[in-house]
Design an enzyme around this catalytic site. Structure first.
Site, PDB file in Angstrom:
ATOM      1  CD  GLU A 196      -2.959  -1.127   2.288  1.00 45.48           C
ATOM      2  OE1 GLU A 196      -4.051  -1.703   2.124  1.00 45.48           O
ATOM      3  OE2 GLU A 196      -2.653  -0.538   3.346  1.00 45.48           O
ATOM      4  CD  GLU A 386      -3.705  -5.900   2.811  1.00 50.46           C
ATOM      5  OE1 GLU A 386      -4.560  -5.166   3.361  1.00 50.46           O
ATOM      6  OE2 GLU A 386      -2.483  -5.744   2.926  1.00 50.46           O
TER       7      GLU A 386
END
Length: 493
Positions: A196, A386
């Site tokens: 991320e 995710e």
């Protein structure tokens, strides 16, 4: 029964070293930024304000880190203990195998390999630990997908060099990456660079090892969303460090306009640009045109090495990986010059969608939308690294957890994933975030549980640590066995 997913589709789960391993000072491991992420309970959120509403609670200043080092007894730092995967990895991987995992997306703790981040010689004990983990995965036919840096920059690099604000850290990362890729070349096929990467805007400390100057003023309007020069220099250096043939990882923030007003649509464009920016650079190897105005308006001047642009172009990623949890509502902020929100929760709640225990909206159709938009933009294969639901679980008198809410979330999102693939989107795998209960990334809680495997441990580390299977464990096992064709919740538990 519905149509199955493509043959060879990779079903599995996703974790991070800093949230599961524990053993923060064992086996030669050095301290990392994640070891200084404090516990943020509901009581703390109620006292300090909603999580992420103003100042990110786990954004660390120099003063905070110094106090944690000097007086650790005054702080609750759960990531130091994780769920003890360092000692229980064989038991945990056996449970993943029982569910039928084809892939396990995990990370390596950089400071377990190089305790200071920039040591000249790697820590052999740390290297042997991951050898053992990869061997255990392959024993069950599970493919490891490995993130090199998942929110745990070595503390030495953060304190002495300012993390990725310095090119010294780029060089150290390159040595680390080369060391582990060479070591595990026969054991790992899929690599990701930074988890991320866009989270540098909201939490630069754990994401990039950047310790921001000074502490925030009480009730300030998020000063940690300033320091643009420092943050964008750090992320540029991370782009350079990422320039290799492998995958990236974006926290995808899908945005809807609050109304049909053109101004609200414009705000969506602004927000999308600040989210797409990271993958635009990594997937195309070029800085996008739309960032120049923001850089000019905010006096940002990226210092580049003579070969940086060439490295970015040659090192464009081979595939895109994303996390997807929720969607956002955007309203025009009255500023004709784009400026990033940099926050993980929207002030405006979507009245058409349910919310999790932590206020995250649940939007499966948004999942299909974002997959189509990503593929339309890049035409590169996508891996879902995710997707999951954080919830409060309540064991019954027999210790069982009938988590139909988690099953409902999974079923709805996998249904929309199947629709996206039918649309023509090239998706080659899906990893549920937190297949086993772990320490939350943002709040360091255990109360916020994602797992299909229950871990008997509370926010303060109390409990037996025993693993047990929730109802969702059996549901996901059945779903994987059918290659995504059987989504019915007909489990007898």
């Amino acid at each position: 029964m519905a149509k199955a997913f493509p043959e060879g589709f990779l079903w599995g789960g996703s974790t991070a070293a800093n949230q599961i391993e524990g053993a923060w000072n064992e086996g030669g491991r050095g301290p990392a930024t994640s070891d200084f992420a404090r516990l943020i309970t509901k009581e703390i959120r109620d006292t300090e304000g909603p999580f992420d509403a103003h100042v990110p609670h786990n954004a660390a200043s120099k003063e905070m880190v110094e106090d944690m080092k000097a007086h650790p007894e005054n702080w609750e730092l759960p990531k130091r203990r994780g769920i003890d995967f360092y000692h229980t990895y064989k038991e945990d991987i056996a449970l993943f195998a029982e569910m039928g995992f084809k892939v396990f997306r995990m990370s390596i703790s950089w400071s377990r390999i190089f305790p200071n981040g920039d040591d000249l010689v790697p820590n052999e004990e740390g290297l042997k630990f991951y050898d053992a983990v990869f061997d255990e995965l392959h024993k069950y036919g599970i493919e490891p997908l490995v993130t090199l840096s998942h929110f745990d920059t070595p503390l030495h690099l953060a304190e002495v060099y300012g993390g990725f604000a310095s090119r010294h850290t780029v060089d150290a990362f390159a040595r680390y990456a080369e060391t582990v890729i060479r070591r595990y070349k026969d054991k790992v096929k899929y690599w990701l660079t930074f988890n991320e990467i866009n989270n540098v805007l909201s939490n630069p400390f754990t994401s990039s090892g950047v310790i921001l100057p000074g502490a925030p003023e009480p009730n300030s309007c998020n000063p940690y969303l300033e320091h643009w020069q420092l943050k964008f220099q750090a992320v540029h250096n991370q782009f350079v460090a990422s320039a290799a043939k492998m995958g990236n990882m974006l926290c995808r923030l899908e945005n809807y306009a609050e109304s049909s007003k053109p101004e609200d649509q414009l705000q969506v464009m602004f927000e999308d640009h600040f989210n797409w920016f990271f993958t635009d650079v990594q997937a195309t190897g070029e800085y996008p045109y739309y960032m120049q105005r923001f850089f000019d308006e905010n006096g940002i001047k990226i210092e580049m090495g003579p070969d940086d642009l060439k490295l970015l172009k040659e090192g464009a990623v081979d595939f895109i990986t994303i996390s997807y949890y929720m969607t956002y509502i955007m309203r025009y902020k009255g500023n004709p010059v784009p400026k990033p929100t940099g926050r993980l929760l929207s002030d405006i709640k979507n009245p058409h969608l349910p919310k999790s225990d932590w206020g995250w909206v649940i939007d499966p159709i948004g999942f299909r939308i974002t997959l189509n938009r990503i593929y339309d933009r890049y035409h590169k294969p996508i891996f879902i690294s995710e997707n999951g639901l954080g919830a409060v679980d309540h064991p019954d008198a027999q210790g069982r957890i009938e988590d139909d809410y988690r099953i409902d979330y999974m079923r709805a999102h996998v249904e929309q994933l199947r629709e996206a693939i039918a649309d023509g989107v090239d998706v080659f795998g899906y990893a549920w975030w937190g297949p086993i209960d772990l320490v939350s990334s943002g709040t360091s809680e255990m109360t916020k549980r994602y797992g299909m495997i229950y871990v008997d441990q509370d926010d303060y580390g109390h409990g037996t640590g025993k693993r047990s299977k929730k109802k969702s464990f059996y549901y996901y096992k059945k779903l994987i066995a059918s290659n995504g064709a059987d989504l019915e919740n007909n489990i007898t538990y």
